[in-house]
Design a protein around this motif. Sequence first.
Motif, PDB file in Angstrom:
ATOM      1  N   CYS A 266       0.807  -1.233   0.000  1.00  0.00           N
ATOM      2  CA  CYS A 266       0.000   0.000   0.000  1.00  0.00           C
ATOM      3  C   CYS A 266       0.836   1.278   0.000  1.00  0.00           C
ATOM      4  N   GLU A 267       2.032   1.205   0.538  1.00  0.00           N
ATOM      5  CA  GLU A 267       2.907   2.372   0.598  1.00  0.00           C
ATOM      6  C   GLU A 267       3.062   2.995  -0.788  1.00  0.00           C
TER       7      GLU A 267
ATOM      8  N   ARG B  81       1.879  -3.087   4.559  1.00  0.00           N
ATOM      9  CA  ARG B  81       2.368  -1.717   4.790  1.00  0.00           C
ATOM     10  C   ARG B  81       1.220  -0.704   4.659  1.00  0.00           C
TER      11      ARG B  81
ATOM     12  N   ASP C 112      -0.867   1.844   6.542  1.00  0.00           N
ATOM     13  CA  ASP C 112      -0.875   2.653   7.758  1.00  0.00           C
ATOM     14  C   ASP C 112      -2.309   2.886   8.239  1.00  0.00           C
ATOM     15  N   PRO C 113      -2.476   3.096   9.552  1.00  0.00           N
ATOM     16  CA  PRO C 113      -3.827   3.244  10.118  1.00  0.00           C
ATOM     17  C   PRO C 113      -4.673   4.307   9.399  1.00  0.00           C
ATOM     18  N   ASP C 114      -4.105   5.446   9.066  1.00  0.00           N
ATOM     19  CA  ASP C 114      -4.894   6.490   8.399  1.00  0.00           C
ATOM     20  C   ASP C 114      -5.439   6.002   7.063  1.00  0.00           C
TER      21      ASP C 114
ATOM     22  N   TYR D 157      -8.282  -5.755   9.415  1.00  0.00           N
ATOM     23  CA  TYR D 157      -7.046  -4.972   9.564  1.00  0.00           C
ATOM     24  C   TYR D 157      -6.343  -5.294  10.878  1.00  0.00           C
TER      25      TYR D 157
ATOM     26  N   ALA E 119      -3.397  -3.650  13.152  1.00  0.00           N
ATOM     27  CA  ALA E 119      -2.602  -2.417  13.213  1.00  0.00           C
ATOM     28  C   ALA E 119      -1.126  -2.697  13.462  1.00  0.00           C
ATOM     29  N   GLN E 120      -0.814  -3.668  14.331  1.00  0.00           N
ATOM     30  CA  GLN E 120       0.592  -3.865  14.681  1.00  0.00           C
ATOM     31  C   GLN E 120       1.432  -4.278  13.461  1.00  0.00           C
TER      32      GLN E 120
ATOM     33  N   ARG F   2       0.441  -3.866  10.390  1.00  0.00           N
ATOM     34  CA  ARG F   2       0.020  -3.022   9.264  1.00  0.00           C
ATOM     35  C   ARG F   2      -0.411  -3.860   8.054  1.00  0.00           C
TER      36      ARG F   2
ATOM     37  N   GLU G 225       4.034  -9.361  10.700  1.00  0.00           N
ATOM     38  CA  GLU G 225       3.730  -9.261   9.268  1.00  0.00           C
ATOM     39  C   GLU G 225       4.007 -10.603   8.606  1.00  0.00           C
TER      40      GLU G 225
END
Lengths: 218, 218, 218, 218, 218, 218, 218, 218
Positions: free
Chosen positions: F24-25, F50, F52-54, F66, F68-69, F71, F102
């Motif tokens: 996703c980055e 990858r 991110d929460p936002d 999802y 979070a830890q 990602r 991950e």
Amino acid sequence: MADRDVKFDVDRIDRIGIPEAILCEGKSPEQIIAGIDQALRAASSVLLTRLDPDLADALSPVGLDYDAQSRTAIAGTWNPPSDDPVVAVVAAGTSDLPVAREAARTLAFGGVASREYPDVGVAGLWRLLEIRDELCTYPVIIAAAGMEGALFSVLGGLVPGSIVALPTSRGYGVCRNGEAALHSALASCAQGIVAVNIDNGFGAACAVRRILNGKNSR
Amino acid sequence: MADRDVKFDVDRIDRIGIPEAILCEGKSPEQIIAGIDQALRAASSVLLTRLDPDLADALSPVGLDYDAQSRTAIAGTWNPPSDDPVVAVVAAGTSDLPVAREAARTLAFGGVASREYPDVGVAGLWRLLEIRDELCTYPVIIAAAGMEGALFSVLGGLVPGSIVALPTSRGYGVCRNGEAALHSALASCAQGIVAVNIDNGFGAACAVRRILNGKNSR
Amino acid sequence: MADRDVKFDVDRIDRIGIPEAILCEGKSPEQIIAGIDQALRAASSVLLTRLDPDLADALSPVGLDYDAQSRTAIAGTWNPPSDDPVVAVVAAGTSDLPVAREAARTLAFGGVASREYPDVGVAGLWRLLEIRDELCTYPVIIAAAGMEGALFSVLGGLVPGSIVALPTSRGYGVCRNGEAALHSALASCAQGIVAVNIDNGFGAACAVRRILNGKNSR
Amino acid sequence: MADRDVKFDVDRIDRIGIPEAILCEGKSPEQIIAGIDQALRAASSVLLTRLDPDLADALSPVGLDYDAQSRTAIAGTWNPPSDDPVVAVVAAGTSDLPVAREAARTLAFGGVASREYPDVGVAGLWRLLEIRDELCTYPVIIAAAGMEGALFSVLGGLVPGSIVALPTSRGYGVCRNGEAALHSALASCAQGIVAVNIDNGFGAACAVRRILNGKNSR
Amino acid sequence: MADRDVKFDVDRIDRIGIPEAILCEGKSPEQIIAGIDQALRAASSVLLTRLDPDLADALSPVGLDYDAQSRTAIAGTWNPPSDDPVVAVVAAGTSDLPVAREAARTLAFGGVASREYPDVGVAGLWRLLEIRDELCTYPVIIAAAGMEGALFSVLGGLVPGSIVALPTSRGYGVCRNGEAALHSALASCAQGIVAVNIDNGFGAACAVRRILNGKNSR
Amino acid sequence: MADRDVKFDVDRIDRIGIPEAILCEGKSPEQIIAGIDQALRAASSVLLTRLDPDLADALSPVGLDYDAQSRTAIAGTWNPPSDDPVVAVVAAGTSDLPVAREAARTLAFGGVASREYPDVGVAGLWRLLEIRDELCTYPVIIAAAGMEGALFSVLGGLVPGSIVALPTSRGYGVCRNGEAALHSALASCAQGIVAVNIDNGFGAACAVRRILNGKNSR
Amino acid sequence: MADRDVKFDVDRIDRIGIPEAILCEGKSPEQIIAGIDQALRAASSVLLTRLDPDLADALSPVGLDYDAQSRTAIAGTWNPPSDDPVVAVVAAGTSDLPVAREAARTLAFGGVASREYPDVGVAGLWRLLEIRDELCTYPVIIAAAGMEGALFSVLGGLVPGSIVALPTSRGYGVCRNGEAALHSALASCAQGIVAVNIDNGFGAACAVRRILNGKNSR
Amino acid sequence: MADRDVKFDVDRIDRIGIPEAILCEGKSPEQIIAGIDQALRAASSVLLTRLDPDLADALSPVGLDYDAQSRTAIAGTWNPPSDDPVVAVVAAGTSDLPVAREAARTLAFGGVASREYPDVGVAGLWRLLEIRDELCTYPVIIAAAGMEGALFSVLGGLVPGSIVALPTSRGYGVCRNGEAALHSALASCAQGIVAVNIDNGFGAACAVRRILNGKNSR
């Protein structure tokens, strides 16, 4: 035919007050001779740098004033400068001397007398402190040091003149062929130290000549 | 208590002809104020460098002459030098100006007038060639350039005075925050160029002061 | 048996308009001969690069047109191109010539005539400016430079054609075997300069061939 | 006053066939506006690169044709080129598109139409092989890739035209902000690939313009 | 006395299923002989790696099965494995073969048969595509490549088995003695490629043995 | 329109036994959604890395599982694997867990159960030694470590299965964002350790899948 | 659940005479609290390092003795050591103090009293020379310096005790976040200086504890 | 005349408790002899380091106690220390012994007895664990290791005394001439390890002498 490979910049002395020199590394004997010929057509002498002994032997028919330690030679006729030094050349260790002497020889070729202060590394700080007053009288000092290059910073806190840091490739491991010493010069906590490339004694001397060039302007 | 954290070197001006300055990066407002206090007890003014706007605001009660572009400030009373420049400050691009102006402000604080020549990068060589004769009249030039730093070498072939190369962190990719420009200065094919650390406008100005310090000796 | 170690790509000329060549570094004489055999079964000649004199001697029974300076050889039969150059090969210094000539030989092997402009480093800018108009007539220029590589940027501001920067490993200290010159090419303030690997004269010539390949398409 | 900070090189288009552009990174809004003013006095439009959205907002009174993804803008009046592409812009991954589009926008500003081929990384080789014949018809291809940059070499073995490798900073760890991709381009086993700086879409497009400049000479 | 310098780990084969080997680089002949003695007291044979020809000559009284290309030797008695290969060893270029063969010899010493596929670099993609179906039948492939190492990624998109990337120091300039190839392996856009150290054919083979060790567990 | 930016490689699962995932980055929400759409047309679920929460919030309408830890997210329907672990995931420190997870999530998405062994750094060697016998039963271990990465070598001397070293960017100073740990993995004195890119938990898991892919072949 | 992520090494104090501490960077509040809980079950207090203010706020319910400048905290009950210092902590500049104080706090937590000597950089050499005799009385000195780190070498030539060089990331450009200072420590011309990682005040203090551990053995 | 090149620091032993030694690398025979003469005027013996066999031969008239493996020599008269070791010198591999022995010889020259523990690399962990109790009795341990240097961290978790990490240049590829091992020492997860420069056995021994210097103070 090698003559076509070389375009010696004979007017450089007029433009910037310092003549071109011949960096011998990477050139063939024929190319060096072509450079000498072009140079001597316009001037009475020319400086050769980074000239290894074997190559110097190959060039001996040309007639060179060769100095093995500094790997410099002078072709043509020249006179060394007077004994009254205007530049100090300080070396942190004995093995920094070949590079320091490249600077001194380049200065001498340009008519600038210098005096050498060898083996004054900061691990024996007294060696530097006892010549401090003398060093303060010079307008410019070339300081040659390898390893960690701490000499540059200590000197920078002691004397008011210009300090041209000349890092050398002496040392191993993290010295990285002079990079540690170079970084010490550039990152120094002492103000106003300037640096030239690693092992570039020729460049340090040219920087001094630029400083002296400017003494009578403005 | 912050006063114990700081030992301002008030005698530096006597030893090396340049006063200590306060590098603000990494210091607390209290520590900076302690430095100013110690400095102003011995002299009428003191220079602050790398002072970001927020920190400058926090220090405003002290009364500073702050310049945001160069991130420099002067505490105490001082007078700018006369208009007659003895140093040229050349910048390759518009975005090299903050660093170039740190040099110019440091010179001005020391009473040395300079003149700025902005945006003379070598991609438009005419911009540099048309000021060449003027540049030849200066004993010393500070040249600020980022990216590939080709300005240093071109200038080095054109003028006889000292050239203090001031690499800047402008650029991206292989520029590596100024390392490419720094290496161009040090590896230059032009003779006698000297370099200071990346973005170190303050250091470039101090190097000039050392050169000027030496003009009347020997 | 060495024949099994090699799979010469005989169809490459059809796919991309440039034949495979034999990079000799790291190969045994037997492997090189196997490559030559496979190549000459499909074409009348083949280019060898990075061929050191000792290895060339070992291969002499094969019958090579060997050029020691560029360390290139051609096996088989070939004719040099006409005298009318379509590419300029510019070299900053005399010691950049071996790499420059690898490019010129590779071009010649491909039937492309080039002309060499040696020793035009920017420290003597007039050397470059006096050939500027001539250089402007070329669709593509290969520029070979070591040290700080300032030549690339100056050239880039003067001529409209393609500029293939060919950094060389000439220099010492921060030159880092050509990395400083390479970074100067890539970080250049002049627009549209492209670079090949350090000392890769062969690759620079191939890039030129790709440009010429495209001249008649679309 | 910002006008004095900027010397827009209005004659560049005449010298090298490509106009100067304004690199916005590191410039103040006033300096950018000064550059636009100087440029539009000599030409009908000017390109701005690396213009972040916030800065673009600050410049909105000037009237810009802004594209957020490529961070480019055009000031003045201009017309996009016709639909007939002469350049292919190939991107290895979706996240290489911002850089690829900077190249495409720069080409368009110069009147050169291009076509984009996104997401053709070599891990799914069929995506590249199915457009191979189409790619072979272009005289020049810009290839944008981050991570390991294997696309450059595969493409180099498949098509005869010029390949301008445009490494991007996409990736993490050993990618080192694009250095791994750049090194892959330069060290490629495929012949004649050339590279520009990491993330330099503008430069890749200018390189293409130089190639097209040369199509009608000699 | 040299016997005290060495502590051969005779139990390693029991702990991890792979015996210790003797890395000869940096050891004296006496130390190597001491290692052989200790090893042969516990097993019938021992592998020596990075054994240069001169050192191999000095050790000849010991009686070694020496292979000059891979610089490996086996002391003691051993039998090569059967002809039925379970591992493919792919090499991008002919000069990657010494490292690839160190891997193959190490596998053979451990009783694992492998088959070599030389000179399948991606610049001639057909060489790889025509063996793709065959490569898909192997549970694990060792891929040796220097230069830019694009082979790793292309292979990674074509076959389902394990790919152990074995970067080699082949190449010059930005190849940095194999670092560019190593980074390509690690930054690959193809999923699940693993890497060993540059030129570490021995390590690649040991990694394969670990994979084969695990085939019958869980 | 973002759909044209993405070419999801839906056949990858058939070619190499592992599906493409969406990194996703560097992608916009629209581009990620386009990727999900293309993927879910061909399969029941797709993995996102990858994230991110936002960005995960911006994608919430799509309906993601999802975490979070690590990602990571999974779009579509899927079932976690059984409780019977075939892979051990060992982490040197607590702060290596995000990367380790991950890897574990990627394995789980592929139907491979793993078990986590956290905080077993070698400074407290007993923590590793007390689980040694258990670790010896796994065909493959993923070892995550930052700082100096000594865990890789110690583990390599204790267990016979495959060890996929997963260096993390944990640490400061000479850790250089994971480079020290990576180099420890590659330079290990323990035989047969393989490495993936720094922080590449996804890649480590894919490498495991390749190993498991091969368990039933040849 | 976070408790399973952490395995606090409660026996470390018995094994090596120094307790484990909690490095907070990269850990969640829950994980830190789990570590504190495990530690306090075995000892009366535990040290936390690299604890940023925001995270310290999140942990305030636990009850910490927090010091913002050194970013250290102590959980549990403890008593500072007596006033009689056995270690000197020397700092080259004011901005090296945060790192120096991490060392001093770590020493204090371990019951070792130290005395701080701030702002004794070598540019004002008198500041160091006037405390030389006092420094000679300490068995061990921690020296914190950033920039070029010349302090390490000068100190090394003046005092007979152990010198633990603690390079800091203070500085810019070639300082490279402390690498220049670190290299100066390691390449020092003064004999017997040892170094810890950049900014690792905690590690410098632990090294001192090891030295003090050994004072009563053999 | 060479005598003027050298300023042996005869008072160093009084200032810091360790005499200056002569680093022979980069010095001429005449300069080394000058150093020996100056040293022996003030003391009964002097240590020479990094003395290659050829140079040792050239110096043989002086009468040296030369050890080829460690490349050290002692001029003058001296007595080795008693058999009761106070320092352990641990070496990870056989090829680390030359550096380890430079440390041991330097200690012996200073009257400090040491004991060597060779070939205890962590790939065979039992070799280290079986001497653990013995190692715990030493106040200080010198640990020599190349490659990945995992030995430092494992040792650091097992013993309470000082650990002076002595990285060696053993290894290839990412070992980068000892940099990987050095970084492992500095980034160690074990607390309080200190490091000296790569291959600096002399420096490690001097560090030990400083530690022993301090045993009776405060």
